[in-house]
Structures are given as structure tokens and as C-alpha cells.
Design a protein around this motif. Structure first.
Motif, short mmCIF file in Angstrom:
data_model
loop_
_atom_site.label_atom_id
_atom_site.label_comp_id
_atom_site.label_asym_id
_atom_site.label_seq_id
_atom_site.Cartn_x
_atom_site.Cartn_y
_atom_site.Cartn_z
N THR A 1 -10.37 -1.87 4.68
CA THR A 1 -10.19 -3.29 4.37
C THR A 1 -11.41 -3.87 3.66
OG1 THR A 1 -8.81 -3.52 6.32
CG2 THR A 1 -9.71 -5.56 5.39
N HIS B 1 0.83 -1.21 0.00
CA HIS B 1 0.00 0.00 0.00
C HIS B 1 0.86 1.25 0.00
CE1 HIS B 1 -3.21 2.70 2.06
NE2 HIS B 1 -3.37 2.73 0.76
N VAL C 1 -10.14 -6.06 0.36
CA VAL C 1 -8.82 -6.65 0.62
C VAL C 1 -9.02 -7.88 1.50
CG1 VAL C 1 -6.49 -6.26 1.47
CG2 VAL C 1 -7.80 -4.34 0.50
N VAL D 1 -4.63 -8.23 5.30
CA VAL D 1 -3.82 -7.01 5.45
C VAL D 1 -2.77 -7.26 6.53
CG1 VAL D 1 -3.89 -4.51 5.75
CG2 VAL D 1 -5.99 -5.75 5.18
N PHE E 1 -6.65 -11.05 -2.57
CA PHE E 1 -5.89 -9.80 -2.62
C PHE E 1 -5.27 -9.55 -1.23
CE2 PHE E 1 -6.10 -4.93 -3.26
CZ PHE E 1 -4.86 -4.92 -3.91
N LEU F 1 -5.91 1.27 -4.04
CA LEU F 1 -6.18 -0.17 -3.97
C LEU F 1 -7.60 -0.56 -4.33
CD1 LEU F 1 -4.36 -0.98 -0.61
CD2 LEU F 1 -3.51 -1.42 -2.93
N VAL G 1 -2.44 -7.43 1.08
CA VAL G 1 -1.79 -6.12 1.03
C VAL G 1 -0.88 -5.86 2.24
CG1 VAL G 1 -2.20 -3.62 1.02
CG2 VAL G 1 -3.62 -5.12 -0.39
N GLY H 1 -8.81 -4.10 -5.78
CA GLY H 1 -9.49 -5.01 -4.85
C GLY H 1 -10.81 -5.52 -5.40
#
Lengths: 418, 418
Positions: free
Chosen positions: B184, B144, B189, B192, B169, B155, B171, B159
């Protein structure tokens, strides 16, 4: 929004096999402002910590530094850096943590051979030597002190045998380091993995390790420089894409030792505050002196053993293999072990442990490690355990547990640690 | 015996992209006595931390907890738990940490496809979408905020595209979490990975992560119960010895989530003091409020940009992709960048950073993260940098850097963060 309260942990007497109470000096060091990772004031702290770790491990090894993670991160770092897929690894198992070494070695792709002995006993070194001859492993991995069973394996004879047969000897000393003598060089141990939250009395979160040039040679053969850090001067290296490349970036000791060397090649960002804590814990240890520290742990362990026997309870495990820093007690028939632990915690503020796997619900474990290994704590836990057992209807000779422990402190029984 | 001195770190103004200064409230929390890992007072702290992490990540995910290690431990935990050998992983790279994701994915046995864009720029989402169509990956992994180049990748579009094409996905939000908005759930995403030592302003040593049920399903398909913890009730599980077993014990998220669940199945010993620090850091963040915190970071970043331009220096990187918490500056021709950094540290007590790989020696990086992201620090570093540059013979309009920054604080320029 939900309001979260100020952190305010209740006061506890922690008599488990870890984590244990932390010296207030260590906590104070951990409240100091942080430094950047390449600040000379910080790299000095890194270097001092390495020096002190060499004293702790009684070694002349160049490499002695913490891996940034809890104890088992050190186990995994050494094993994943050493073991190439297909390497034959022998693990003699006498408790839970032998199984952990086995599991980690398997995940590293090793061909693992195990031998097992009953929980509560340790190996006759001859048995391990025979297994080495039979299986011809590249690496022997074993546990020095098994907190799950309260037993400690003698290592010297196995270490010498491994060296004579050019086998790498890798030892999990998480439970013993700083509480029980560990002669890395004298015992011919090639790599040792320790922990902070037991006899060093530093909070969990770092795994100090040491390894010698035999280990380093194997690791360097698998080295690669991290993508994104390579400059035009870095030629492609052997092992860059071969199957013998180290399978982890985080635990790649070839990269970690570059970070801990004068090169300071960037890898992770060293865990500043944890390192402050480890440095202070080691400083306290060296001020007390290794010999005095081992004697203290031996005496408090002996007092617990005497106290438990004095109140008529049975110990678990082989007397001759007893780990002085963890005492395992058979839960008396008809007693709910968890109810006893719960009452100890809620009414007396004392935490003791249960155990794992086949011993779950069958034994209690009392730790006496680091800052928690004190006369005050031992007498407190014995008195409280007696009271809780009486409350649970156990018939026992009231008062005799604490008196037996006091007898040990009065020198009525000779205590040695070697 | 060599005497080691009392720990006494010199006072520093830390304006790097991490580690950064730590709020004294966090340091105080880290000096509290520890608790046992299964003490109800401690498991409450674990649960509260999970709740607060969900707010930070703006997610309804069940799983949001720290991995015990520095930031890259979170990257490796997610990737080694997700990636089965042979899985196709696409990594779009625009700086050092994209290379790190690539390297970790390779070591996990992935078949990695990379696309690259020049350092100092980010990807047009269309380019990433085309690469997804072309390579048909199982997983897309990207960064990111690239601290190495001071750029931030949008993103949301990527995403949504991944979700529509059933691609996971993943990140790396180590540099941005807590300083820049990270949606998120809204951005789709799946996993994370954050860090503590940057915009959260907690010392390095923990890696808070979150992941959704799409990720969990894949991980649970690879689950095994640790040897030595299995009881008679645990049947052998799928994946116990197959090639799809997770290659790491320490980073096995299937085991970690059991430890963070009400089951509390023992894995490692949670890093008590680091968790105290993370909890306090999150509490401070929620008290400040996410919106106010993002606005503060945006304003201080804008003040640094204005100040650097005000003194006539050139910024590095694409203006439209600027990461608000790391400002990259071209080192003026003929100036020794390391000499400038060294004088800043020794005479002014200020630490700024250099960079890596192709940017080594070419740019400086000024961080403005977390507790270090303050008006006081920004004005101090701008004034000091001017003085050091003049001392190094650089001709610049004295006084104008600080004045330009003051202009931003006076509201002469509108600052937004979304």
C-alpha cells in the motif's frame, strides 16, 4: 512479531437493547463449513430463510430477505431504493432512531418533513394523520420500537390511513421483530426493516427486510442491470442514467431481489455464515412459536418493570407506550450512572446500557430480548443492580426488587402483549 | 408447520474465486459467545484487528478497519465518502470489476471517464498515465486482480504517477489481499478495499479497507454528526446540508472512523461474530507469515497452470499478466461447460466457476485462494477435471495433468511471486 492470543471472550449476561446473547444453537450453526453461493445446497438455504422470514413478518409478500449489513443497512436499502430526489417524506420522531430515518431520507435527497413528540411518549395517531393531510408525503417512515426511549408506537391506524391515501408506509422494526407482534399485512405496512442482534438473538450483521408489490413497482421503475453483467440480450433500460436511478449499487433492491429470485443474477457474495445464523435463529423462533415468544418477552419485561419499581426507582417514559423489551430507568439524583454500569460489568459480568443525545447520563436501559430474555437473567440483573446501588450509597428497600419480579412470575399480575 | 431440518451443509472442495473454504480455526472462533459492542473486551478485539490489518496492507495508515458488508460494501464506502458530485474519476477497465467501479462512481454522481483494454490483458502503465494527463481526474480507481479474467494489473508505476500529480489512487484488492503482495505505502495507493471470502478465507460479510491522511482530509471536509447523537456541544458543521455531504449514512467513513477511534461514537452495531472470524483469519495469516503465504499461493497457482497445460487445455488471458490465485481455462469447442461444472459438483464434490458478461460460457475459472489453496485440493481438482472431461468425450493425454502439477511441487520449475 506481537503475538495475538486465542480468542476467549469473557462470559457476560447481556441485558442491553442489543446486541444480546446468542443461542448456542445459532453459534453452532455458524461454525459449519461454508458453501459456494450458487451451490444448490446453499440456494435451498436462501429459499428456506425467505419462507421463515414471511412467517416472522406475518406477510404474504414475495420479498422477504436479509440485506448483508448491520440493521441500519436495511433502513438505508429500503429508503435509497424507494426515495427519488425531491420525494416528500414525512418522519414522525419520538427518539434517536426517528432522527436516523430523517438523516437517511435527507441523504437520499428527499424533501423531509418531521413532526416531533417529547422523548418518552409516542404519537396520537390523529396527529400523524393530520400531518399526512397537511404535508401530502409520498412516504411516511417511522420507528415501531424506540430503544433510545423504551417506547413503542401503535401502527395499525396510521398504516390503514396511509393505504387509503396511497402513501407508502415504511417502518423500522429493528427493536421489535421477533419479540413483539408485528402484523405487516394486517397493519398495511408496505416495507419493514428488521435486525438480527435484538429479539432474533443472532449476531449483528444482517438486516432482514420485507416489502410488498406497491414498493416493488416503484423500485422496478428505477432498475438497471449492472455493467459487466449485461449481455447482448439486455437492452438499455429506463433509468440507466436519469436522475431517478437508485443512488447505491450495494443497496439496490431491484438488483438484490434478482439475486434472491430463481434468476440468481449475481450481485454480492451472500454472507454465508451470517445466513446460517439467521436461518437457525428463525428455526428456533418458529419452534418456540410466535405467540409463546411474545408472551415470554411480555412476562420478562413486566418482571423487570415490577422489580425496578419494587426497589423504589423511577421508570422513564409513558407507561401506556412502554416497549416490553427495553425498560428505561431514571438514574437517581446524585448517582454516577457510568460508575454503576461499570461495576455491574466488572463485578457481576452484566451489561446494561446508557442512552443517547438528550437522555445521555439521565437514564439506564435494560434490554430483555431474545435469548437474553429469560427469568434467570431478569432475576440476576435485578439482584445485582440492587447490590451495586446500595454500594453507591442509594437507600432502597433491600430485597424487594427481586421479590416483586418473582411475584410477576408467580402470576400475581396479569401480563398481556397485545 | 413445515419442519426445517438441522443445518447440515454437504462437504465441498471449493475451488472458485470465492467464497472459498474457511479454516476450521476461523469457524471455531465464530462459534464463541458474543460481547456487547462497547465492552472493553470487545473494543480490544477491534483494536487488535486494526493492528493486524495494517500488517496485511503493509501500511502505516492510522485507518484500517472492516466495513460491515460483503466486499463491494468496502468499494462503495470508499467511493461514496470520497466522490463529490461532479468529481472527475478515471476508471481503467480490464474486466467485470472495473465496470463495477465505474457503476458505483456514476451512482455517486462522478463524471466518469473510462479507458478499456481487452479482457484477458492488463494496461501498459504508460496508457494509464497518458489518460491521467488527458482527463485530469481527481481520482483514479482500478482493480488489482480481476477474478473475471484471471489478470493482475501492476500498480506501482501508476501509483507513483498519481501521487506526483496529486491524484487520489483507489484500488480494489478484493481478490488479491492475503494471497499476493500488496504494498500500500510503497506503491502510493491512497485507499485499498479488500474482501474476506477470498485469500483471507473468512466467510463473506466484511470488507476490510485502509486509507491514508490524503483520503481522510477529503472525507473530513464532508463530515456531519448524526442526528439524535448531537449534544449541545456539537456546533453545526460544514457540509451539514450542502451538496458535498456524504450521500450515505451507512457508508460514511467520517462516522465509521469515529466509531473505530477511541471516541467510539456510536454508529452501527459492529458485526461481532464476523469480526471474531476476521481477527482469527488475520492471526492465522500472520502466523503463517506474509512471505510464506504468498509463496504458497504462487506455487499452487503454478501447479494448476502446469496441470491444465499438461492435459492439453488452453488457458485464457495474457501469460505475463496472470493472477496467481485464479486460473482461467478456455472451454474446449463442443463441450458444455455447465455440464462439466455440474458433474464436478455432484460426483466429486468440487466447485469451480464460470464467468460473466462476454466470457459467460467461454471459460472456466479455478480459484486457489486462502485455505483452499492447498496441494491436496489442486491435485484433487486436476484429477477430477480430467475424469469429467474424458466422460464428456474430450480426448486428452490421461494422467499428464496431475503429473505436471506434481512436477511443480517437486521443484522442477522455479516459482516466484514478485
Amino acid at each position: 512479531m506481537k503475538r495475538y492470543k486465542d480468542l476467549s471472550p469473557p462470559p457476560r449476561t447481556i441485558m442491553t437493547p442489543g446486541p444480546v446473547e446468542v443461542d448456542p444453537r445459532v453459534l453452532r450453526a455458524m461454525s459449519m463449513p461454508i458453501l459456494g453461493q450458487f451451490d444448490p445446497a446453499f440456494t435451498d438455504i436462501m429459499n428456506e430463510t425467505m419462507e421463515m422470514l414471511r412467517e416472522l413478518y406475518m406477510t404474504t409478500n414475495q420479498w422477504a430477505f436479509p440485506v448483508d449489513g448491520t440493521s441500519r443497512s436495511g433502513l438505508e436499502a429500503v429508503m435509497v431504493s424507494l426515495i427519488e430526489p425531491g420525494d416528500k417524506v414525512l418522519v414522525p420522531i419520538y427518539g434517536r432512531f426517528g432522527h436516523l430515518l430523517t438523516e437517511i431520507a435527507e441523504r437520499c435527497g428527499a424533501e423531509v418533513e418531521t413532526i416531533e413528540t417529547e422523548w418518552g411518549t409516542v404519537f396520537d395517531p390523529e396527529v400523524v394523520k393530520q400531518a399526512i393531510v397537511q404535508y401530502q408525503p409520498t412516504i411516511v417512515a417511522m420507528v415501531h420500537g424506540e430503544t433510545s426511549t423504551g417506547c413503542m408506537q401503535p401502527l395499525s391506524e396510521i398504516g390503514h390511513f396511509c393505504r387509503e391515501h396511497d402513501v407508502l408506509f415504511v417502518v423500522d422494526a429493528v427493536a421489535t421483530i421477533g419479540g413483539v407482534p408485528f402484523y405487516t399485512d394486517e397493519w398495511k405496512v408496505d416495507a419493514v426493516m428488521g435486525g438480527t442482534q435484538k429479539c432474533l438473538s443472532v449476531p449483528s450483521g444482517m438486516a432482514p427486510i420485507t416489502y410488498n408489490d406497491r414498493v416493488e413497482r416503484k423500485i422496478l421503475g428505477r432498475k438497471s442491470i449492472e455493467r459487466g453483467l449485461r449481455t447482448a440480450n439486455d437492452l438499455p433500460l429506463a433509468g440507466m442514467s436519469g436522475h431517478n436511478r437508485i443512488a447505491s449499487n450495494y443497496f439496490d433492491l431491484a438488483q438484490l431481489q434478482d439475486y434472491w429470485s430463481p434468476k440468481r443474477l449475481n450481485h454480492h457474495t451472500e454472507a454465508t455464515t451470517m445466513l446460517y445464523g439467521l436461518r437457525e435463529g428463525l428455526r428456533i423462533l418458529l419452534e418456540e412459536g410466535l405467540e409463546a415468544r411474545f408472551a415470554r418477552h411480555a412476562e420478562n419485561g413486566a418482571a423487570i418493570v415490577a422489580g425496578i419499581r419494587g426497589m423504589g426507582l423511577e421508570l422513564f417514559g409513558d407507561d401506556s407506550a412502554r416497549l416490553p423489551v427495553v425498560t428505561c430507568i431514571q438514574i437517581p439524583a446524585g448517582v454516577d450512572g457510568e460508575s454503576v454500569r461499570s461495576m455491574l460489568l466488572h463485578d457481576f459480568g452484566i451489561e446494561i446500557a446508557s442512552s443517547f443525545g438528550p437522555l445521555q447520563g439521565k437514564i439506564w436501559r435494560i434490554g430483555s430480548m431474545g435469548y437474553s430474555s429469560s427469568r434467570k437473567n431478569v432475576l440476576h440483573v435485578l439482584g445485582a443492580l440492587e447490590a451495586v446501588l446500595i454500594h453507591h450509597g442509594v437507600k432502597l428497600p433491600a430485597g424487594q426488587g427481586v421479590q416483586a419480579a418473582l411475584g410477576v412470575y408467580a402470576g400475581q399480575k396479569e401480563v398481556t402483549y397485545q
